[in-house]
Design a protein around this motif. Structure first.
Motif, PDB file in Angstrom:
ATOM      1  N   VAL B  37       0.824  -1.203   0.000  1.00 46.89           N
ATOM      2  CA  VAL B  37       0.000   0.000   0.000  1.00 46.89           C
ATOM      3  C   VAL B  37       0.857   1.251   0.000  1.00 46.89           C
ATOM      4  N   GLU B  38       0.238   2.273  -0.429  1.00 48.02           N
ATOM      5  CA  GLU B  38       0.913   3.546  -0.545  1.00 48.02           C
ATOM      6  C   GLU B  38       0.025   4.553   0.176  1.00 48.02           C
ATOM      7  N   VAL B  39       0.638   5.416   0.903  1.00 49.13           N
ATOM      8  CA  VAL B  39      -0.160   6.396   1.627  1.00 49.13           C
ATOM      9  C   VAL B  39      -0.028   7.731   0.921  1.00 49.13           C
ATOM     10  N   SER B  47      -5.261   9.008   1.842  1.00 52.91           N
ATOM     11  CA  SER B  47      -5.730   7.893   1.032  1.00 52.91           C
ATOM     12  C   SER B  47      -4.714   6.762   1.121  1.00 52.91           C
ATOM     13  N   ILE B  48      -5.198   5.641   1.495  1.00 55.01           N
ATOM     14  CA  ILE B  48      -4.333   4.460   1.562  1.00 55.01           C
ATOM     15  C   ILE B  48      -4.728   3.576   0.391  1.00 55.01           C
ATOM     16  N   ILE B 121       2.437   5.157   8.952  1.00 56.07           N
ATOM     17  CA  ILE B 121       1.303   4.344   8.537  1.00 56.07           C
ATOM     18  C   ILE B 121       1.825   3.061   7.918  1.00 56.07           C
ATOM     19  N   TYR B 122       1.307   1.995   8.360  1.00 55.90           N
ATOM     20  CA  TYR B 122       1.668   0.743   7.721  1.00 55.90           C
ATOM     21  C   TYR B 122       0.525  -0.230   7.834  1.00 55.90           C
ATOM     22  N   ALA B 123       0.573  -1.174   6.992  1.00 53.92           N
ATOM     23  CA  ALA B 123      -0.507  -2.155   6.947  1.00 53.92           C
ATOM     24  C   ALA B 123       0.050  -3.509   7.330  1.00 53.92           C
ATOM     25  N   ILE B 146      -4.621  -1.365   9.549  1.00 52.12           N
ATOM     26  CA  ILE B 146      -3.844  -0.189   9.208  1.00 52.12           C
ATOM     27  C   ILE B 146      -3.469   0.464  10.525  1.00 52.12           C
ATOM     28  N   GLU B 445       6.647   4.358   4.985  1.00 52.25           N
ATOM     29  CA  GLU B 445       5.556   3.416   5.175  1.00 52.25           C
ATOM     30  C   GLU B 445       6.157   2.023   5.231  1.00 52.25           C
ATOM     31  N   SER B 447       5.301  -2.257   5.598  1.00 56.24           N
ATOM     32  CA  SER B 447       4.268  -3.277   5.520  1.00 56.24           C
ATOM     33  C   SER B 447       4.792  -4.537   6.179  1.00 56.24           C
TER      34      SER B 447
END
Lengths: 332, 496
Positions: B37-39, B47-48, B121-123, B146, B445, B447
């Protein structure tokens, strides 16, 4: 095998033998009446049957085949003990037949004529041969299954080649089962099944002075007619890779002798047997089970040809289904 | 602080149909769901976007023709067999393995004003499971979390109040003074002399920044944690959060700061549960107490610069569900428990009334809510425990004690101004640090990969460890295996 006194046999044919050369399945006799082939038949009934269809085929107009030379007593063969002996002309200038589309068509016609000739004779009941084939298929299938079980029990933990070979046994057995079940298909009328030679090979064909020549069929191994066609088409396709030739052959055949759905079923049942793969896998498994190393090159080769055969199978199956779907679509 | 973790959780249910020309799945050998994902940060929203990449390996099913009947109804059917090898493949193929690749698109949009704080932010993918419905149909069931976002309407209320309060204080007092107080507080905690030189100040800043990271973005540690521990982390958390929450409210309600802090400091450090307590009281109770004492608390006046993100907190509380969450049609937005909102709603009430009765009533509520949160917010606190050493525990504890003393003094003397300044100074520093860190780590970010391996028949732990180049002990540890005996079909999580 009883010792054959060639001079005595040749006396029956009013020929003086100059030299005898044993060949693969016969003796080549140099006689004062030209080169002859002397064939020994372990089964006299098969010899009689063979004589009958040859004569009928010749009467139908196809003379490019080896006919038995009659003796002084006008007999087409000599009975010596339990065996029969026949003499035919030896064709020296036999050219190899290149399988073209038109020759495939001719071959189809000739094979159909031969089958018609063969089935006119009641000497050998076809149903027995069909039952033999069924039993054989089931036995093979059972053997493959037991081999698979023992192999899996022994090598299930293995990786790589051994695991791969084990995985081949599943589709292999599936095909063998399918073949066996198709041989016993209800659509086949056992009484309509006729006998022919088990193997119709490319070697059985030749050209003499540009004309098609059918040779061989002296071996006593017999089966139902569809088997020789199946084998021949299989070989033809593997050699040429051309489905058009297959169609030409079948067109020629059907021009003389229409093929029923049951005929196609039998033909495909024989063709679907993964013979090469089974043979190579069995050899591999036996070697590996004996603790020996075994190459898989043979299996690879067999798989390649099986892939081609699969295309042929589907093509012929489509061909077999076509008339049925056409009749369904016909307006009333 | 643990209550401020922003974890948006989404249930992902995806059915994957393999194309009919692909071999069906016989045995799954490997399955991996990797968030990619990209923030994107905009003026009005965050927007994620991206996708979840599903990778897998499987051994194809062999007897497809047999399983679908194949039959001899027509010759065409009869001539359809299970292939000996995949179509089109040439040459030797000993370990026929097919691969699955699938993208699950993802688009989460959150209005910016709903976000209290954006950390890293990370998923992460949590509780990943699969079900093989048919050879060509695979059902994926996973939970996407998230982390790094704190939604203002659910977790940040106390902080919001604090900042609002702090800004009031700042208006009243010069910035230097706040800094001075911050330093005093730090000195007391760490027991180091007052920094005199620039290097020392920088050092202090760095320390504060580290502390800030830990406090403001505790979820940042979850990445490793999730990969390593998947679901089990929550086992550790329940006491952690509960404990911290309880102490927190005890302090508010009864003002028995000394007692509670002593409890903290005396608390045995062998349990993970106690760890957050060591540093939590260091800041928060001070902030809270300042809030209560502050005369301008209830006004919610906003500072133009720093307070704007807190300005519309009440509005958000009214419609907390409205955050736009669009995730591939069928993901349910699963926010961290809404129940916390009640807690936040209580906070202003408590603050305004400063009534012990009301606070006492709020106490059990808070306890409950903390428990609700446990499943989500637990992991970080456990992870943090790994980062806390003895020194920090003692230093935090001593600081806590000193601050408690301060609080006592403040209460006894009823002079709230000084203590209020102390309390407000700390958050302001924290905020400054926050800005600093977010500047540095803004676009960063991360993941988390959760890789799982489905054990095939006769596979051993040694084999798996060799395959993934991991020590056996690591796999055993991560999967909490009782023995090294593996069973076919067992799922092992592979740490990355």
């Amino acid at each position: 095998m009883d010792k054959i006194d060639f001079s005595e046999v040749c006396q029956n044919y009013r020929a003086r033998v100059i030299r005898v050369t044993p060949l693969d399945d016969c003796y080549l006799l140099e006689t004062n009446r030209g080169p002859k082939e002397l064939h020994v038949w372990p089964r006299v009934d098969v010899m009689r049957w063979s004589f009958a269809w040859r004569e009928r085929l010749a009467r139908q107009g196809f003379r490019g085949l080896e006919r038995f030379i009659r003796t002084r007593d006008s007999k087409p063969y000599v009975i010596a003990g339990n065996q029969g002996i026949t003499m035919t002309d030896h064709v020296r200038k036999l050219e190899t037949l290149q399988p073209h589309q038109d020759t495939a068509y001719q071959c189809g016609r000739v094979v159909a004529m031969m089958h018609l000739s063969q089935q006119e004779s009641n000497l050998l009941p076809g149903v027995e041969y069909l039952q033999q084939e069924q039993m054989k298929a089931e036995t093979e299938c059972a053997r493959a299954k037991s081999l698979f079980e023992s192999y899996r029990a022994k090598f299930a933990k293995e990786k790589g080649e051994k695991r791969w070979v084990g995985s081949l046994l599943v589709p292999l057995i599936q095909r063998m089962e399918r073949s066996a079940s198709m041989l016993g298909s209800e659509s086949i009328d056992p009484d309509a099944v006729s006998v022919s030679h088990r193997d119709l090979l490319g070697d059985n064909w030749g050209l003499v002075d540009g004309k098609l020549h059918l040779r061989g069929f002296f071996r006593p191994s017999l089966s139902v007619q569809q088997r020789d066609v199946a084998g021949y088409l299989r070989d033809l396709y593997l050699a040429s890779g051309d489905l058009a030739k297959i169609d030409s052959f079948l067109d020629g055949y059907e021009e003389v002798k229409p093929l029923s759905y049951a005929d196609y079923t039998l033909m495909l049942a024989f063709m679907a047997r993964p013979r090469e793969i089974w043979r190579s896998v069995e050899a591999y498994v036996n070697r590996v089970s004996g603790g020996k190393e075994a190459p898989v090159a043979g299996i690879e080769q067999a798989l390649k040809s099986q892939q081609a055969v699969d295309l042929l199978l589907r093509h012929i199956a489509d061909r077999a289904e076509r008339p049925r779907s056409e009749t369904v679509d016909e307006p009333l | 602080m643990a209550l401020q973790d922003g974890l948006l959780s989404f249930a992902i249910k995806e059915t994957i149909f393999l194309p009919s020309d692909r071999a069906g799945i016989g045995e799954l050998q490997e399955l991996e769901l990797v968030p990619d994902v990209e923030v994107l940060e905009n003026e009005s929203y965050i927007s994620i976007t991206g996708c979840l990449q599903l990778y897998g390996k499987y051994e194809p099913i062999r007897d497809t023709a047999a399983s679908d009947g194949g039959g001899t109804e027509t010759l065409v059917q009869a001539m359809t067999f299970a292939p000996f090898r995949p179509e089109g493949s040439e040459g030797p193929y000993y370990g026929w393995e097919e691969q699955i690749g699938h993208r699950i698109p993802l688009n989460i949009t959150i209005p910016r004003e709903r976000i209290a704080e954006i950390g890293d932010i990370y998923a992460i993918v949590d509780s990943f499971d699969y079900k093989l419905e048919a050879p060509h149909q695979l059902l994926i069931d996973a939970e996407l979390k998230i982390a790094g976002i704190a939604l203002s309407d659910q977790t940040e209320e106390p902080a919001a109040e604090t900042f609002a309060q702090q800004e009031e204080e700042e208006e009243a007092q010069p910035q230097e003074e706040a800094w001075e107080f911050a330093q005093v507080a730090s000195d007391q905690a760490d027991g180091v002399p007052q920094p005199a030189t620039l290097e020392e100040i920088e050092q202090k800043l760095a320390q504060l920044e580290q502390q800030m990271e830990r406090q403001a973005e505790p979820t940042a540690y979850e990445e490793e944690d999730a990969a390593a521990l998947y679901d089990n982390g929550s086992l550790y958390d329940a006491p952690a959060v509960e404990a911290s929450a309880r102490e927190y409210y005890q302090h508010q309600a009864y003002g028995e700061v000394t007692d509670s802090y002593e409890q903290h400091s005396l608390r045995p450090e062998e349990t993970y549960a106690d760890e957050p307590v060591a540093w939590l009281p260091g800041d928060e109770p001070a902030i809270e107490s300042a809030g209560y004492d502050s005369p301008v608390y209830g006004t919610q006046a906003t500072n133009a610069d720093q307070g704007e993100q807190w300005a519309d907190v009440p509005a958000q509380l009214e419609e907390p569900e409205e955050a736009t969450l669009a995730i591939h049609d069928y993901q349910d937005p699963d926010f961290t428990p809404v129940a916390t909102e009640e807690n936040e709603l209580d906070a202003p009430a408590k603050a305004e009334k400063v009534a012990e009765v009301a606070e006492a009533a709020a106490e059990p509520e808070a306890g409950e809510e903390a428990e609700v949160r446990v499943a989500i917010s637990g992991k970080p606190s456990r992870e943090e425990s790994g980062n806390v050493n003895l020194t920090s525990i003692f230093s935090q504890a001593s600081r806590a004690k000193q601050e408690a003393l301060q609080a006592q003094e403040a209460e006894s003397s009823s002079s709230s101004s000084r203590k209020g300044a102390v309390a407000s100074a700390s958050p302001s520093t924290m905020k400054a640090m926050q800005n600093l860190t977010s500047f540095i780590r803004h676009k960063e970010e991360r993941s988390s990969r959760l890789k799982m391996c489905i054990i095939q028949r006769d596979e051993t732990l040694e084999l798996i460890s060799q395959r993934y180049s991991l020590p056996v002990s690591k796999i055993v540890e991560v999967n909490r295996l009782a023995s090294e005996q593996l069973v076919a079909g067992q799922i092992l999580y592979i740490p990355q």
